[in-house]
Design an enzyme around this catalytic site. Sequence first.
Site, PDB file in Angstrom:
ATOM      1  N   LYS A  21      29.997  46.713  46.268  1.00  0.00           N
ATOM      2  CA  LYS A  21      30.338  47.551  45.100  1.00  0.00           C
ATOM      3  C   LYS A  21      30.195  46.759  43.815  1.00  0.00           C
ATOM      4  O   LYS A  21      29.614  47.242  42.840  1.00  0.00           O
ATOM      5  CB  LYS A  21      31.778  48.036  45.235  1.00  0.00           C
ATOM      6  CG  LYS A  21      32.364  48.603  43.952  1.00  0.00           C
ATOM      7  CD  LYS A  21      33.793  49.060  44.087  1.00  0.00           C
ATOM      8  CE  LYS A  21      34.807  47.976  43.958  1.00  0.00           C
ATOM      9  NZ  LYS A  21      35.197  47.649  42.573  1.00  0.00           N
ATOM     10  N   ASN A  22      30.705  45.511  43.796  1.00  0.00           N
ATOM     11  CA  ASN A  22      30.754  44.769  42.539  1.00  0.00           C
ATOM     12  C   ASN A  22      29.415  44.157  42.150  1.00  0.00           C
ATOM     13  O   ASN A  22      29.261  43.669  41.029  1.00  0.00           O
ATOM     14  CB  ASN A  22      31.858  43.717  42.594  1.00  0.00           C
ATOM     15  CG  ASN A  22      33.224  44.399  42.634  1.00  0.00           C
ATOM     16  OD1 ASN A  22      33.334  45.597  42.324  1.00  0.00           O
ATOM     17  ND2 ASN A  22      34.244  43.684  43.049  1.00  0.00           N
TER      18      ASN A  22
ATOM     19  N   CYS B 192      41.589  48.983  38.098  1.00  0.00           N
ATOM     20  CA  CYS B 192      42.887  48.764  38.752  1.00  0.00           C
ATOM     21  C   CYS B 192      43.833  48.023  37.805  1.00  0.00           C
ATOM     22  O   CYS B 192      43.446  47.098  37.115  1.00  0.00           O
ATOM     23  CB  CYS B 192      42.691  47.936  40.019  1.00  0.00           C
ATOM     24  SG  CYS B 192      41.895  48.897  41.312  1.00  0.00           S
TER      25      CYS B 192
ATOM     26  N   ARG C 296      43.545  42.057  31.917  1.00  0.00           N
ATOM     27  CA  ARG C 296      42.091  42.294  32.009  1.00  0.00           C
ATOM     28  C   ARG C 296      41.455  42.513  30.633  1.00  0.00           C
ATOM     29  O   ARG C 296      40.853  43.542  30.353  1.00  0.00           O
ATOM     30  CB  ARG C 296      41.805  43.458  32.962  1.00  0.00           C
ATOM     31  CG  ARG C 296      42.482  43.264  34.307  1.00  0.00           C
ATOM     32  CD  ARG C 296      42.097  44.294  35.315  1.00  0.00           C
ATOM     33  NE  ARG C 296      40.790  43.954  35.916  1.00  0.00           N
ATOM     34  CZ  ARG C 296      40.206  44.720  36.852  1.00  0.00           C
ATOM     35  NH1 ARG C 296      40.768  45.836  37.216  1.00  0.00           N
ATOM     36  NH2 ARG C 296      39.038  44.366  37.361  1.00  0.00           N
TER      37      ARG C 296
ATOM     38  N   ASP D 210      40.263  39.395  45.629  1.00  0.00           N
ATOM     39  CA  ASP D 210      40.168  40.763  46.153  1.00  0.00           C
ATOM     40  C   ASP D 210      40.547  40.844  47.621  1.00  0.00           C
ATOM     41  O   ASP D 210      40.630  41.930  48.182  1.00  0.00           O
ATOM     42  CB  ASP D 210      38.744  41.312  45.974  1.00  0.00           C
ATOM     43  CG  ASP D 210      38.428  41.566  44.523  1.00  0.00           C
ATOM     44  OD1 ASP D 210      37.259  41.800  44.189  1.00  0.00           O
ATOM     45  OD2 ASP D 210      39.362  41.505  43.699  1.00  0.00           O
TER      46      ASP D 210
ATOM     47  N   ARG E  77      37.635  54.511  45.730  1.00  0.00           N
ATOM     48  CA  ARG E  77      36.774  53.946  44.683  1.00  0.00           C
ATOM     49  C   ARG E  77      35.916  52.805  45.236  1.00  0.00           C
ATOM     50  O   ARG E  77      34.849  52.510  44.716  1.00  0.00           O
ATOM     51  CB  ARG E  77      37.635  53.391  43.539  1.00  0.00           C
ATOM     52  CG  ARG E  77      38.267  54.455  42.678  1.00  0.00           C
ATOM     53  CD  ARG E  77      39.005  53.853  41.516  1.00  0.00           C
ATOM     54  NE  ARG E  77      38.222  52.780  40.908  1.00  0.00           N
ATOM     55  CZ  ARG E  77      38.741  51.860  40.096  1.00  0.00           C
ATOM     56  NH1 ARG E  77      40.033  51.887  39.846  1.00  0.00           N
ATOM     57  NH2 ARG E  77      37.988  50.925  39.561  1.00  0.00           N
TER      58      ARG E  77
HETATM   59  C1  EPZ Z   1      35.603  41.685  38.781  1.00  0.00           C
HETATM   60  O1  EPZ Z   1      36.554  42.121  37.831  1.00  0.00           O
HETATM   61  C2  EPZ Z   1      35.756  42.628  39.958  1.00  0.00           C
HETATM   62  N1  EPZ Z   1      35.486  44.001  39.520  1.00  0.00           N
HETATM   63  C3  EPZ Z   1      37.176  42.543  40.514  1.00  0.00           C
HETATM   64  O2  EPZ Z   1      37.219  43.322  41.682  1.00  0.00           O
HETATM   65  C4  EPZ Z   1      37.467  41.097  40.908  1.00  0.00           C
HETATM   66  O3  EPZ Z   1      38.829  40.999  41.296  1.00  0.00           O
HETATM   67  C5  EPZ Z   1      37.209  40.168  39.715  1.00  0.00           C
HETATM   68  O4  EPZ Z   1      35.876  40.354  39.228  1.00  0.00           O
HETATM   69  C6  EPZ Z   1      37.379  38.706  40.097  1.00  0.00           C
HETATM   70  O5  EPZ Z   1      36.506  38.389  41.146  1.00  0.00           O
HETATM   71  C7  EPZ Z   1      34.202  44.365  39.345  1.00  0.00           C
HETATM   72  O6  EPZ Z   1      33.281  43.585  39.543  1.00  0.00           O
HETATM   73  C8  EPZ Z   1      33.980  45.788  38.918  1.00  0.00           C
HETATM   74  P1  EPZ Z   1      37.006  38.800  35.773  1.00  0.00           P
HETATM   75  P2  EPZ Z   1      36.503  41.534  36.333  1.00  0.00           P
HETATM   76  O7  EPZ Z   1      36.398  39.104  34.460  1.00  0.00           O
HETATM   77  O8  EPZ Z   1      35.091  41.289  35.959  1.00  0.00           O
HETATM   78  C9  EPZ Z   1      40.274  37.149  32.768  1.00  0.00           C
HETATM   79  C10 EPZ Z   1      37.933  44.989  43.124  1.00  0.00           C
HETATM   80  O9  EPZ Z   1      38.955  45.010  43.810  1.00  0.00           O
HETATM   81  N2  EPZ Z   1      39.366  37.608  31.701  1.00  0.00           N
HETATM   82  O10 EPZ Z   1      36.330  37.840  36.698  1.00  0.00           O
HETATM   83  O11 EPZ Z   1      37.341  42.389  35.474  1.00  0.00           O
HETATM   84  C11 EPZ Z   1      40.871  38.316  33.544  1.00  0.00           C
HETATM   85  O12 EPZ Z   1      42.022  38.814  32.886  1.00  0.00           O
HETATM   86  C12 EPZ Z   1      38.027  44.516  41.702  1.00  0.00           C
HETATM   87  O13 EPZ Z   1      36.777  45.281  43.525  1.00  0.00           O
HETATM   88  C13 EPZ Z   1      39.659  37.254  30.380  1.00  0.00           C
HETATM   89  O14 EPZ Z   1      40.660  36.588  30.095  1.00  0.00           O
HETATM   90  O15 EPZ Z   1      37.239  40.147  36.573  1.00  0.00           O
HETATM   91  C14 EPZ Z   1      41.212  37.685  34.873  1.00  0.00           C
HETATM   92  O16 EPZ Z   1      42.451  37.018  34.758  1.00  0.00           O
HETATM   93  C15 EPZ Z   1      39.457  44.278  41.258  1.00  0.00           C
HETATM   94  N3  EPZ Z   1      38.807  37.662  29.399  1.00  0.00           N
HETATM   95  C16 EPZ Z   1      40.104  36.632  35.057  1.00  0.00           C
HETATM   96  O17 EPZ Z   1      39.528  36.439  33.763  1.00  0.00           O
HETATM   97  C17 EPZ Z   1      37.677  38.390  29.669  1.00  0.00           C
HETATM   98  O18 EPZ Z   1      36.936  38.707  28.714  1.00  0.00           O
HETATM   99  C18 EPZ Z   1      38.994  37.092  36.002  1.00  0.00           C
HETATM  100  O19 EPZ Z   1      38.534  38.345  35.525  1.00  0.00           O
HETATM  101  C19 EPZ Z   1      37.401  38.733  31.015  1.00  0.00           C
HETATM  102  C20 EPZ Z   1      38.250  38.334  32.018  1.00  0.00           C
END
Ligand code: EPZ
Length: 433
Positions: free
Chosen positions: A22-23, A119, A124, A308, A400
Amino acid sequence: MEKYVIKGRVPLDGEVTIAGAKNAALGILAAAILTDDECIIENVPYVEDTKVLLRAIEALGATVRYIDLHTVSICGKTIDKDNLCVDDEYIRRIRASYYLLGSMLGKFKYAQVALPGGCDIGLRPIDQHIKGFEALGAKVDIVSGGKVVAKADELIGRHIYMDVVTVGATINIMMAAVLAEGKTTIENAAKEPHIVDVANFLNSMGANIKGAGTDVIRIRGVQRLVGTEYSIIPDQIEAGTFMTMAVATKGNILIKNVIPKHMEAISSKLSEIGATVIEYDDSIRVMADGRMKSTQIKTLPYPGFPTDMQPQMATTLALSSGNSIITESIFENRFKYVNELARMGARIKVEGNSAIITGVEGYTGANLVAPDLRAGAALVIAALAADGISTIDDIKYILRGYEDFDGKIRALGGQIEIVNDEREEQKFKLRVS
Ligand code: EPZ
């Protein structure tokens, strides 16, 4: 409101085939509009998130066609350049809407997208996405109504150091940079398999991206991208979910269509607690009988233990003997399922970003509510292991990210149905009693 009803304590046994990731799919579907040519994308998981994103891409004016349930054709040539705005109630629910920011900015140098949903597992923010776009020369504003507007006269390659390892921002900056002038370097980049998949997809369109899968990604801007045919990698997290399901139900499952290398962190942890994990070229067999042992886990960016998989692993460890600790280092609010598990008899104490787990012999069925996608999957695992019958509400979160989740579990001998009302629930209970 549809919900799952599950009768537990049936060891799951058999084979399950894993869907496309999915991701990875969400980034790839958004990236397809970076060319005016047709892109044919195979192994797209048929889940709510991909359906919603495709609807948004079609609303932009792109030509979107399902060739079959898992193969999609996207042609961005028909996108209305005067309507580069994505904002509808559906797109506000998913996290990946922000990928249209990166691809529209990269292609049209303008994008307007509603702030992402997704979620509720933490704050985020999207500050790193914005940092990357601005480094390339874009002006980014958050305007009234919760929309992000990004625009640029031109996009010039830059050296960008990510303050946080972020999957979404790494993918978004790659998409914004592939058609920019000159060279972009993304330092401290995320290394997940889906980052590599999106980079491979873009390179199959004629992009020039090197180093995806390492923490330094180098992109040389090109003049244009061309259409491609591409197949998405298997879903590491769906596979891991079925691996923990095999262990929690003391079953024996052959998980097919996986890349074992992507599963290493999960496979090694399950072996460590006493499960039998046998790797083949493109499948993994997971077996467990008797009680598992305890362990310690800290979620980390890839290749560490994936966040995840944290709820699914905690649910499994809560049935192990002894005390385990899981520390969630990526998101601030990813233990909401603990209260639900406690109602089934689990003994878990959340202290800060750690869950202190005291293993129990077994769960008893309960009426549960899924708080988010992966927590919902974890509650299904708990219900399948539990003594008695459970129901799980708010399964929209689970739908989802998992295609035909109940169907795949039934094929493994699990007793699970989606019911829409009390009458259907009673029919299930009579049938399984
Ligand atoms: C992706 O989310 C995935 N979703 C998430 O999967 C997954 O948990 C996550 O990556 C980590 O692997 C999709 O790909 C659609 P991040 P994303 O940006 O991109 C912080 C699932 O269950 N951050 O890697 O939103 C953030 O708050 C979902 O399939 C900032 O601070 O995750 C978090 O603490 C849930 N500033 C950390 O980085 C930003 O601009 C990692 O977030 C972006 C992120």
